[in-house]
Motif scaffolding. Sequence first.
Motif, PDB file in Angstrom:
ATOM      1  N   LEU A  53      -4.904   0.175   1.793  1.00 51.22           N
ATOM      2  CA  LEU A  53      -3.800  -0.643   1.283  1.00 51.22           C
ATOM      3  C   LEU A  53      -2.594   0.229   0.954  1.00 51.22           C
ATOM      4  N   VAL A  54      -2.844   1.381   0.333  1.00 48.52           N
ATOM      5  CA  VAL A  54      -1.751   2.288  -0.037  1.00 48.52           C
ATOM      6  C   VAL A  54      -1.000   2.752   1.206  1.00 48.52           C
ATOM      7  N   TYR A  55      -1.726   3.048   2.271  1.00 50.03           N
ATOM      8  CA  TYR A  55      -1.071   3.474   3.514  1.00 50.03           C
ATOM      9  C   TYR A  55      -0.117   2.393   4.020  1.00 50.03           C
ATOM     10  N   VAL A  56      -0.574   1.165   4.028  1.00 52.61           N
ATOM     11  CA  VAL A  56       0.276   0.060   4.496  1.00 52.61           C
ATOM     12  C   VAL A  56       1.507  -0.078   3.618  1.00 52.61           C
ATOM     13  N   ILE A  57       1.316  -0.032   2.305  1.00 51.53           N
ATOM     14  CA  ILE A  57       2.434  -0.176   1.378  1.00 51.53           C
ATOM     15  C   ILE A  57       3.433   0.963   1.536  1.00 51.53           C
TER      16      ILE A  57
END
Length: 331
Positions: A89-93
């Motif tokens: 999720l952090v990568y996408v954000i």
Amino acid sequence: MSGASAPPRSLSAAATIVIMLVGIGAGSLVGVLVPAAAGVPDGVLLAVIAVAIGITLLDVPLASFGRAVLDRRFLAAVLLLNLVVSPLLVYVISRVVVTDPDLQAGLLLMLLAPGVGLVAAFVRRAGGAVESLLSVAPVLLVLQIITVPGFMLLFTAAENFLSLDGSRLPLAVLAGIIAPAAVVTALQLIGVRRPRLAAGLRRGAAFTAPATALAAGLVAAVLIPRAGERLALLEAVAPLFGVYVIVLAPVGILVATAFGLPLSQVRSVTFSGGARNGLLVLPIALAFPEGFAVVALVVVLGMAVEIIALGIYGLVVPSVTAQSRSVLTPE
């Protein structure tokens, strides 16, 4: 039994929120109104942060590392959520701010490090399994040493972060993170045979929120004048922290429920996904070269958003987990 194994006397969740927001707010105000605060040496910042980290770790059973493996399902759920699901999720954000390396670095530092300090008060208020969460905290701390830099390098490979000057990083990590953790571990080991010391460590843990607020506020006061025009870019990051905590709540509930955990542990796993370790990564944020003052400010901003989010979690998670339990595991 470890000298730090008994539940510490801590501030209420509401008091923690107020203290954190007042500390960060006051520091930010000083930074705006007193530009001369930029002259405070980084060594002073690092020393204050190191002391705050030490106080935060007092209620984490560092000397009882083996306790985490006693409940393997709970440990597995926490690790899956924090070291697999959360980084994805952090990568996408982080792709939203990929064109601003300093914003991206601060965002990644803040969101890739699972929290182990202030979250205990909120878990307790929500009826979560506080002792279960504290028991896995040493494992999360050790794994962060590998996963945070590893994921940062992986997620920023195209941005050439390795080309940055990292000469200040070893001292920052040693003095700001490893040293206080080592001191607390030693004190806890001694406390096994000295009940008075163990009791003192538990009382000291009550100062976690004030110490964290002081450190975060001081960083804001010193670095806001240094950030210059890039300070305005922080408004682009705040919503991203909000997206993270909103998405992680239902995901955490699903992960914990899939492992068949009791309701109290489902709540603890959910909180572990939303809580981040901003204080622990501040020394790393300060080690970035000149021109990257915004990195630490992004972390401080994330800490402010996080503390508000944990308060909301405390109100919402108990009812949502109870309702989801009846839906996902009907009798």
